[in-house]
Design an enzyme around this catalytic site. Structure first.
Site, PDB file in Angstrom:
ATOM      1  N   ARG A  86       0.875  -1.179   0.000  1.00 10.66           N
ATOM      2  CA  ARG A  86       0.000   0.000   0.000  1.00 10.66           C
ATOM      3  C   ARG A  86       0.904   1.217   0.000  1.00 10.66           C
ATOM      4  O   ARG A  86       2.086   1.143   0.336  1.00 10.66           O
ATOM      5  CB  ARG A  86      -0.937  -0.008   1.202  1.00 10.66           C
ATOM      6  CG  ARG A  86      -0.222  -0.252   2.478  1.00 10.66           C
ATOM      7  CD  ARG A  86      -1.130  -0.352   3.665  1.00 10.66           C
ATOM      8  NE  ARG A  86      -0.262  -0.141   4.824  1.00 10.66           N
ATOM      9  CZ  ARG A  86      -0.027   1.027   5.369  1.00 10.66           C
ATOM     10  NH1 ARG A  86      -0.642   2.116   4.917  1.00 10.66           N
ATOM     11  NH2 ARG A  86       0.789   1.157   6.367  1.00 10.66           N
ATOM     12  N   ARG A 117      -2.719  10.659   1.708  1.00  6.09           N
ATOM     13  CA  ARG A 117      -3.472  11.343   2.753  1.00  6.09           C
ATOM     14  C   ARG A 117      -4.186  12.551   2.140  1.00  6.09           C
ATOM     15  O   ARG A 117      -3.538  13.375   1.504  1.00  6.09           O
ATOM     16  CB  ARG A 117      -2.457  11.792   3.791  1.00  6.09           C
ATOM     17  CG  ARG A 117      -3.038  12.111   5.097  1.00  6.09           C
ATOM     18  CD  ARG A 117      -1.945  12.510   6.049  1.00  6.09           C
ATOM     19  NE  ARG A 117      -1.212  11.387   6.610  1.00  6.09           N
ATOM     20  CZ  ARG A 117      -0.027  11.527   7.194  1.00  6.09           C
ATOM     21  NH1 ARG A 117       0.556  12.696   7.247  1.00  6.09           N
ATOM     22  NH2 ARG A 117       0.570  10.484   7.706  1.00  6.09           N
ATOM     23  N   ARG A 170      20.322  -5.995   0.692  1.00  9.24           N
ATOM     24  CA  ARG A 170      20.630  -4.796  -0.074  1.00  9.24           C
ATOM     25  C   ARG A 170      21.450  -3.930   0.874  1.00  9.24           C
ATOM     26  O   ARG A 170      21.174  -3.842   2.072  1.00  9.24           O
ATOM     27  CB  ARG A 170      19.315  -4.110  -0.464  1.00  9.24           C
ATOM     28  CG  ARG A 170      19.492  -2.994  -1.445  1.00  9.24           C
ATOM     29  CD  ARG A 170      19.408  -3.448  -2.877  1.00  9.24           C
ATOM     30  NE  ARG A 170      19.597  -2.268  -3.713  1.00  9.24           N
ATOM     31  CZ  ARG A 170      20.493  -2.159  -4.668  1.00  9.24           C
ATOM     32  NH1 ARG A 170      21.283  -3.166  -4.980  1.00  9.24           N
ATOM     33  NH2 ARG A 170      20.594  -1.049  -5.363  1.00  9.24           N
ATOM     34  N   ARG A 227      18.766   9.830  -0.982  1.00  9.03           N
ATOM     35  CA  ARG A 227      18.375  10.947  -0.124  1.00  9.03           C
ATOM     36  C   ARG A 227      19.581  11.613   0.508  1.00  9.03           C
ATOM     37  O   ARG A 227      20.669  11.031   0.557  1.00  9.03           O
ATOM     38  CB  ARG A 227      17.372  10.519   0.950  1.00  9.03           C
ATOM     39  CG  ARG A 227      17.769   9.310   1.759  1.00  9.03           C
ATOM     40  CD  ARG A 227      16.638   8.929   2.714  1.00  9.03           C
ATOM     41  NE  ARG A 227      17.134   8.016   3.744  1.00  9.03           N
ATOM     42  CZ  ARG A 227      16.487   7.693   4.846  1.00  9.03           C
ATOM     43  NH1 ARG A 227      15.310   8.217   5.086  1.00  9.03           N
ATOM     44  NH2 ARG A 227      16.993   6.858   5.730  1.00  9.03           N
ATOM     45  N   GLU A 232      22.910   9.114   0.802  1.00 13.91           N
ATOM     46  CA  GLU A 232      22.689   7.675   0.937  1.00 13.91           C
ATOM     47  C   GLU A 232      22.643   7.021  -0.435  1.00 13.91           C
ATOM     48  O   GLU A 232      21.732   7.288  -1.225  1.00 13.91           O
ATOM     49  CB  GLU A 232      21.342   7.465   1.638  1.00 13.91           C
ATOM     50  CG  GLU A 232      21.445   6.658   2.905  1.00 13.91           C
ATOM     51  CD  GLU A 232      20.127   6.602   3.648  1.00 13.91           C
ATOM     52  OE1 GLU A 232      20.014   7.291   4.660  1.00 13.91           O
ATOM     53  OE2 GLU A 232      19.212   5.899   3.189  1.00 13.91           O
ATOM     54  N   TYR A 258      13.282  -7.013   8.493  1.00  8.89           N
ATOM     55  CA  TYR A 258      13.375  -5.590   8.810  1.00  8.89           C
ATOM     56  C   TYR A 258      12.453  -5.295   9.987  1.00  8.89           C
ATOM     57  O   TYR A 258      11.266  -5.602   9.960  1.00  8.89           O
ATOM     58  CB  TYR A 258      12.958  -4.698   7.617  1.00  8.89           C
ATOM     59  CG  TYR A 258      13.023  -3.246   8.034  1.00  8.89           C
ATOM     60  CD1 TYR A 258      14.210  -2.533   7.947  1.00  8.89           C
ATOM     61  CD2 TYR A 258      11.915  -2.619   8.603  1.00  8.89           C
ATOM     62  CE1 TYR A 258      14.297  -1.228   8.403  1.00  8.89           C
ATOM     63  CE2 TYR A 258      11.994  -1.314   9.066  1.00  8.89           C
ATOM     64  CZ  TYR A 258      13.184  -0.626   8.952  1.00  8.89           C
ATOM     65  OH  TYR A 258      13.269   0.666   9.424  1.00  8.89           O
ATOM     66  N   ASP A 278      11.471  -2.080  12.815  1.00 13.23           N
ATOM     67  CA  ASP A 278      11.703  -0.742  13.348  1.00 13.23           C
ATOM     68  C   ASP A 278      12.168  -0.885  14.794  1.00 13.23           C
ATOM     69  O   ASP A 278      12.016  -1.951  15.403  1.00 13.23           O
ATOM     70  CB  ASP A 278      10.416   0.088  13.282  1.00 13.23           C
ATOM     71  CG  ASP A 278      10.264   0.784  11.934  1.00 13.23           C
ATOM     72  OD1 ASP A 278      11.293   1.155  11.334  1.00 13.23           O
ATOM     73  OD2 ASP A 278       9.112   0.972  11.490  1.00 13.23           O
TER      74      ASP A 278
HETATM   75  P1  FAD Z   1      21.858  -4.152  15.026  1.00 15.09           P
HETATM   76  O1  FAD Z   1      21.673  -2.750  15.394  1.00 15.09           O
HETATM   77  O2  FAD Z   1      22.347  -4.440  13.658  1.00 15.09           O
HETATM   78  O3  FAD Z   1      22.849  -4.802  16.096  1.00 15.09           O
HETATM   79  C1  FAD Z   1      23.475  -6.053  15.887  1.00 15.09           C
HETATM   80  C2  FAD Z   1      24.889  -5.923  16.407  1.00 15.09           C
HETATM   81  O4  FAD Z   1      25.499  -7.219  16.390  1.00 15.09           O
HETATM   82  C3  FAD Z   1      25.772  -5.029  15.524  1.00 15.09           C
HETATM   83  O5  FAD Z   1      26.338  -4.005  16.311  1.00 15.09           O
HETATM   84  C4  FAD Z   1      26.846  -5.974  14.986  1.00 15.09           C
HETATM   85  O6  FAD Z   1      28.116  -5.367  14.879  1.00 15.09           O
HETATM   86  C5  FAD Z   1      26.843  -7.068  16.056  1.00 15.09           C
HETATM   87  N1  FAD Z   1      27.350  -8.347  15.555  1.00 15.09           N
HETATM   88  C6  FAD Z   1      26.914  -9.020  14.472  1.00 15.09           C
HETATM   89  N2  FAD Z   1      27.641 -10.151  14.320  1.00 15.09           N
HETATM   90  C7  FAD Z   1      28.547 -10.165  15.323  1.00 15.09           C
HETATM   91  C8  FAD Z   1      29.591 -11.064  15.685  1.00 15.09           C
HETATM   92  N3  FAD Z   1      29.850 -12.174  14.969  1.00 15.09           N
HETATM   93  N4  FAD Z   1      30.359 -10.787  16.766  1.00 15.09           N
HETATM   94  C9  FAD Z   1      30.128  -9.662  17.498  1.00 15.09           C
HETATM   95  N5  FAD Z   1      29.152  -8.781  17.187  1.00 15.09           N
HETATM   96  C10 FAD Z   1      28.369  -9.027  16.111  1.00 15.09           C
HETATM   97  N6  FAD Z   1      13.975   1.967  12.745  1.00 15.09           N
HETATM   98  C11 FAD Z   1      13.106   2.904  13.200  1.00 15.09           C
HETATM   99  O7  FAD Z   1      12.346   2.646  14.135  1.00 15.09           O
HETATM  100  N7  FAD Z   1      13.088   4.153  12.648  1.00 15.09           N
HETATM  101  C12 FAD Z   1      13.902   4.504  11.619  1.00 15.09           C
HETATM  102  O8  FAD Z   1      13.852   5.643  11.146  1.00 15.09           O
HETATM  103  C13 FAD Z   1      14.810   3.534  11.120  1.00 15.09           C
HETATM  104  N8  FAD Z   1      15.639   3.832  10.110  1.00 15.09           N
HETATM  105  C14 FAD Z   1      16.474   2.885   9.605  1.00 15.09           C
HETATM  106  C15 FAD Z   1      17.292   3.223   8.543  1.00 15.09           C
HETATM  107  C16 FAD Z   1      18.132   2.278   7.984  1.00 15.09           C
HETATM  108  C17 FAD Z   1      19.016   2.649   6.841  1.00 15.09           C
HETATM  109  C18 FAD Z   1      18.114   0.951   8.491  1.00 15.09           C
HETATM  110  C19 FAD Z   1      18.963  -0.114   7.853  1.00 15.09           C
HETATM  111  C20 FAD Z   1      17.326   0.616   9.577  1.00 15.09           C
HETATM  112  C21 FAD Z   1      16.493   1.573  10.148  1.00 15.09           C
HETATM  113  N9  FAD Z   1      15.690   1.288  11.253  1.00 15.09           N
HETATM  114  C22 FAD Z   1      14.818   2.249  11.725  1.00 15.09           C
HETATM  115  C23 FAD Z   1      15.743  -0.032  11.916  1.00 15.09           C
HETATM  116  C24 FAD Z   1      16.737  -0.101  13.109  1.00 15.09           C
HETATM  117  O9  FAD Z   1      18.026   0.195  12.648  1.00 15.09           O
HETATM  118  C25 FAD Z   1      16.694  -1.517  13.720  1.00 15.09           C
HETATM  119  O10 FAD Z   1      15.410  -1.802  14.195  1.00 15.09           O
HETATM  120  C26 FAD Z   1      17.662  -1.763  14.890  1.00 15.09           C
HETATM  121  O11 FAD Z   1      18.870  -1.096  14.760  1.00 15.09           O
HETATM  122  C27 FAD Z   1      17.932  -3.250  15.010  1.00 15.09           C
HETATM  123  O12 FAD Z   1      18.659  -3.550  16.183  1.00 15.09           O
HETATM  124  P2  FAD Z   1      19.382  -4.965  16.328  1.00 15.09           P
HETATM  125  O13 FAD Z   1      19.977  -4.986  17.695  1.00 15.09           O
HETATM  126  O14 FAD Z   1      18.496  -6.064  15.926  1.00 15.09           O
HETATM  127  O15 FAD Z   1      20.522  -4.977  15.191  1.00 15.09           O
END
Ligand code: FAD
Length: 376
Positions: free
Chosen positions: A170, A174, A247, A278, A298, A346, A348
């Protein structure tokens, strides 16, 4: 001996560590990067919090999660109102009455609806077969051509008529003059940046940075009773069924000797010619008045094993592959998988917190309450 070895100091790992610590558990948190925070890490450049791994705006409809995250920081009331630059013309996002007025000169919602309906009808698409047809069938040709096509093709690196229609289920349209991108009740940017939240969450845990789990797997595994793994699930299993695809993004960050570069935190470039999707001007997330500014362009890029993984490609092939890894993960007794990389999904930030809280509650069984609306 620790109760938990938490692999990854991102939002999932830190939420788990905070909650486990609160319930008397000892946690060792490691990260292969040299900083905490995972992808929400902010780097201080000239007093500006730079969102190093892409712009992050916190938003949720879930009051419990909003209250939870507010215990660690104050939010600043920032409202995300991105704009689109198409060949030098500026349009408001999400598609709303301001956008329609600029596109067609229409004034009332009725006029805008008629215009969109007329374009949808003229396109004559009844059964969309690809992303292009799907988008046109939802919003008509003008919005598609100027505001969706170029951006989406750059984002995915493929022509829109070769992309599957399910990518766009979708499109937010708005019929009010409201430029607030999100529909959620709660929204903002943490005062002082995101890293502070993670710092507070990790206060009771031991943290080791620059440590890759896979380089010291055996020794690290001996340090704790259980592992919470937030890295890539296929890497955990040594890619035995194959590599899950992503990606990626390349960030081009510049410090500019100018107080205000673009007048908005987020400007999308929706034409196909501009190579990036952007430009983020970080200071505007915090209403900064520093003398200089930092911008980030980006660039979406192809991903190869070893590159920074950003967006999972949840097509049929990768979904099937993930299912195989998940089957292995489900029978592990001493490893808990969590976060965006282990779930190949993915999320948030608010969803990550909800999912970490559910995970830790289930694990520690003191409070088995599961937040039903984890995905809200
Ligand atoms: P991560 O933040 O990726 O943490 C995982 C960690 O594990 C990393 O630090 C990595 O280094 C570590 N790791 C991995 N493998 C190993 C290993 N073998 N040994 C040691 N360490 C390791 N969310 C929103 O709510 N609003 C937004 O505006 C938004 N914008 C975004 C924009 C982009 C470009 C992207 C990609 C995501 C966005 N998000 C947003 C989503 C948000 O980034 C995620 O929800 C969040 O960061 C995920 O947290 P996580 O702990 O699962 O993963």
């Amino acid at each position: 001996m620790y109760d938990y070895l938490i692999v990854g100091a991102g939002l999932f790992g830190a939420t788990f560590a905070y909650e486990a610590n609160k319930r008397g558990k000892k946690c060792l948190v490691i990260d292969r990067r040299n900083h905490i925070g995972g992808n929400i890490y902010c780097e201080d450049i000239e007093g500006i919090n730079v969102h190093k791994y892409g712009a992050h705006i916190f938003h949720t409809n879930n009051k419990e999660i909003w209250d939870y995250v507010n215990q660690f920081t104050e939010f600043n009331g920032y409202i995300n109102s991105p704009i689109a630059n198409y060949q030098g013309q500026i349009y408001n996002l999400p598609f709303n009455m301001n956008t329609f007025n600029k596109l067609w000169g229409v004034i009332t919602p009725q006029q805008a609806k008629e215009k969109i309906e007329e374009q949808k009808l003229n396109a004559g698409i009844t059964q969309p077969k690809n992303l292009e047809e799907q988008a046109i069938s939802l919003v008509g040709t003008d919005i598609y051509e100027k505001l969706i096509k170029g951006y989406t093709e750059k984002q995915w690196g493929r022509p829109a008529n070769e992309l599957p229609d399910f990518i766009i289920k979708r499109l937010p349209v708005r019929f009010t003059y409201d430029n607030n991108y999100f529909n959620d009740k709660f929204q903002g940017i943490p005062v002082g940046g995101y890293t502070r939240i993670i710092e507070k969450m990790l206060e009771g845990s031991e943290v080791k940075l620059g440590v890759d789990y896979f380089k010291e797997r055996e020794e690290l595994s001996k340090t704790s009773r259980k592992i919470v793994f937030t890295g890539m699930i296929d890497e955990f299993y040594n890619y035995e069924f194959g590599v899950l695809e992503y990606r990626s993004l390349r960030f081009e960050t510049e410090l500019i000797d100018n107080e205000n570069f673009q007048g908005n935190a987020v400007v999308n470039y929706t034409d196909p010619e501009t190579p990036y999707t952007r430009i983020i001007e970080h200071k505007h997330f915090e209403f900064g008045n520093q003398e200089k500014t930092v911008i980030t362009k980006e660039h979406p890029t192809e991903w190869e094993k070893g590159d920074e993984p950003y967006y999972p490609i949840n097509d049929q092939k990768n979904t099937e592959l993930f299912r195989k890894y998940k089957e292995l993960a489900e029978i592990e007794e001493n490893v808990i998988f969590g976060g965006r990389l282990a779930n190949y999904k993915y999320y948030d930030m608010h969803q990550i917190i909800a999912s970490a809280l559910n995970c830790v509650n289930k694990e520690l069984q003191k409070n088995n309450k599961v937040l039903q609306n984890e995905n809200q």
